[in-house]
Design a protein around this motif. Structure first.
Motif, short mmCIF file in Angstrom:
data_model
loop_
_atom_site.label_atom_id
_atom_site.label_comp_id
_atom_site.label_asym_id
_atom_site.label_seq_id
_atom_site.Cartn_x
_atom_site.Cartn_y
_atom_site.Cartn_z
N GLY A 98 0.82 -1.21 0.00
CA GLY A 98 0.00 0.00 0.00
C GLY A 98 0.85 1.25 0.00
O GLY A 98 0.50 2.25 0.62
N ARG A 99 1.97 1.18 -0.73
CA ARG A 99 2.88 2.32 -0.72
C ARG A 99 2.56 3.25 -1.90
O ARG A 99 2.84 2.93 -3.05
N VAL A 100 1.95 4.35 -1.57
CA VAL A 100 1.55 5.33 -2.57
C VAL A 100 2.23 6.66 -2.24
O VAL A 100 2.58 6.92 -1.08
N SER A 111 -0.92 13.07 16.94
CA SER A 111 -1.19 11.83 17.66
C SER A 111 -2.03 10.96 16.73
O SER A 111 -2.67 11.47 15.80
N TYR A 112 -2.01 9.65 16.98
CA TYR A 112 -2.79 8.76 16.12
C TYR A 112 -3.53 7.74 16.95
O TYR A 112 -3.17 7.44 18.09
N GLU A 113 -4.58 7.22 16.35
CA GLU A 113 -5.31 6.11 16.96
C GLU A 113 -5.67 5.13 15.86
O GLU A 113 -5.87 5.54 14.70
N PRO A 114 -5.74 3.84 16.17
CA PRO A 114 -6.05 2.86 15.12
C PRO A 114 -7.47 3.00 14.62
O PRO A 114 -8.37 3.40 15.36
N HIS A 139 -0.54 -0.86 12.96
CA HIS A 139 -1.93 -0.71 12.54
C HIS A 139 -1.97 -0.45 11.04
O HIS A 139 -1.20 0.36 10.51
N ALA A 140 -2.88 -1.13 10.36
CA ALA A 140 -2.99 -0.97 8.91
C ALA A 140 -3.63 0.37 8.54
O ALA A 140 -3.40 0.88 7.43
N GLU A 141 -4.38 0.94 9.46
CA GLU A 141 -5.06 2.21 9.20
C GLU A 141 -5.11 3.01 10.49
O GLU A 141 -5.41 2.45 11.56
N VAL A 142 -4.81 4.28 10.42
CA VAL A 142 -4.82 5.13 11.61
C VAL A 142 -5.47 6.46 11.30
O VAL A 142 -5.46 6.94 10.16
N ARG A 143 -6.00 7.06 12.33
CA ARG A 143 -6.52 8.43 12.24
C ARG A 143 -5.50 9.34 12.90
O ARG A 143 -5.18 9.18 14.08
N LEU A 144 -5.00 10.29 12.14
CA LEU A 144 -4.00 11.24 12.63
C LEU A 144 -4.68 12.57 12.92
O LEU A 144 -5.43 13.09 12.09
N PHE A 158 -5.07 7.62 7.44
CA PHE A 158 -4.00 7.11 6.59
C PHE A 158 -4.06 5.59 6.61
O PHE A 158 -4.32 4.98 7.64
N SER A 159 -3.79 4.98 5.47
CA SER A 159 -3.74 3.52 5.40
C SER A 159 -2.50 3.10 4.64
O SER A 159 -1.81 3.92 4.03
N GLY A 160 -2.19 1.80 4.69
CA GLY A 160 -1.04 1.28 3.97
C GLY A 160 0.27 1.87 4.47
O GLY A 160 0.44 2.13 5.67
N TRP A 161 1.19 2.09 3.54
CA TRP A 161 2.52 2.58 3.93
C TRP A 161 2.48 3.97 4.55
O TRP A 161 3.22 4.25 5.50
N PRO A 162 1.64 4.90 4.05
CA PRO A 162 1.56 6.20 4.72
C PRO A 162 1.18 6.08 6.19
O PRO A 162 1.68 6.85 7.02
#
Length: 214
Positions: A98-100, A111-114, A139-144, A158-162
Motif C-alpha cells: 500500500g505504498r503510494v 497523535s494517532y489512533e487505530p 496498525h494498517a489504518e490510523v486516524r491522525l 492514513f492507510s497502507g505505507w503512509p
C-alpha cells in the motif's frame, strides 16, 4: 559547526543547529534525546525560525534519504515531524505494501489512533538506526490528528505505507524507536535484507527466521 549547549534555551539551540552547513546531523540510537519524549509545540520558535527549522528538517530527510524525520532525530525535543514519500517502487511492492506517494507534510503535535483492528507487518528501517532493518507489525489504518505548520487542524485517515510512516514518526515524538515494536528475530543488516528479504512481503523471512506475522 557550533556545538549545542543542552542548557541553553530551545530557540537558541535551534539557532546553533541551523548554523550547520548542509544537512543537519542525525542523532543515532543510544542518545537520550531519542528517549526523553518531546514537549508540545506552542510557539517556542518564532515564525521565521520555525520556517528555517522545517526547511532544514526537510532537506535533511531528502539527503539521508528518508521518508520522514522527527525533531528529536536532530536533537530538538519538540513535537514536530516532517514526512514525504515519492514512493518509487515496483508495482508489486506498491500493491503488497500500500505504498503510494505522499506529498510533503509538516506534523505539529500529532497523535494517532487505530482505525479498525487490522495490522500489517513489513521490514522497516530508521535513520537513527543506520544499517539495520526489522519487521514491525503496525496498525494498517490510523486516524491522525494535530496541526500543520500554519496552525491549521489536521484530522485525516492514513492507510497502507503512509499509515506506517505516520506511526513511525509520531512514535519518535513519544520517545520510541521502531525496534521497540519490532520482531527482533527478523533483525537484518541492510545488505542481508537486500540479498535475502527484498520480497514485497516478509513471509519468506518469517519462515526462515522463525517468527510470526499477524
Amino acid at each position: 559547526m557550533a556545538l549545542q549547549d543542552d542548557r541553553a534555551p530551545l530557540a537558541e539551540r535551534v539557532e546553533q543547529l541551523l548554523d550547520t552547513e548542509g544537512p543537519l546531523p542525525i542523532v543515532a540510537a543510544g542518545d537520550p534525546v531519542l528517549r526523553r519524549g518531546t514537549e508540545p509545540y506552542d510557539g517556542q520558535l518564532e515564525p521565521a525560525l520555525l520556517t528555517r527549522f522545517l526547511a532544514a528538517l526537510r532537506a535533511t530527510m531528502h539527503a539521508a534519504p528518508g521518508v520522514g524525520l522527527a525533531a528529536p532525530q536532530v536533537g530538538v525535543e519538540l513535537r514536530i515531524a516532517v514526512i514525504e514519500d515519492p514512493a518509487p517502487v515496483p508495482e508489486e511492492v506498491r500493491i503488497a505494501r500500500g505504498r503510494v506517494p505522499q506529498p510533503y507534510r509538516v506534523l505539529v503535535n500529532p497523535s494517532y489512533e487505530p482505525v479498525g483492528g487490522a495490522r500489517a507487518a513489513f521490514y522497516e528501517g530508521c535513520l537513527s538506526v543506520p544499517g539495520w532493518q526489522a519487521v514491525v507489525a503496525r496498525h494498517a489504518e490510523v486516524r491522525l490528528t494535530g496541526l500543520d505548520e500554519h496552525g491549521r487542524a489536521l484530522d485525516e485517515v492514513f492507510s497502507g505505507w503512509p499509515a506506517r510512516i505516520v506511526q513511525h514518526e509520531t512514535d519518535h515524538l513519544d520517545g520510541l524507536i521502531y525496534l521497540d515494536r519490532a520482531e527482533l528475530r527478523s533483525l537484518s543488516s541492510n545488505q542481508t535484507a537486500a540479498e535475502r528479504w527484498a520480497q514485497p512481503t516478509p513471509e519468506r523471512a518469517a519462515q526462515a527466521l522463525s517468527f510470526e506475522l499477524p
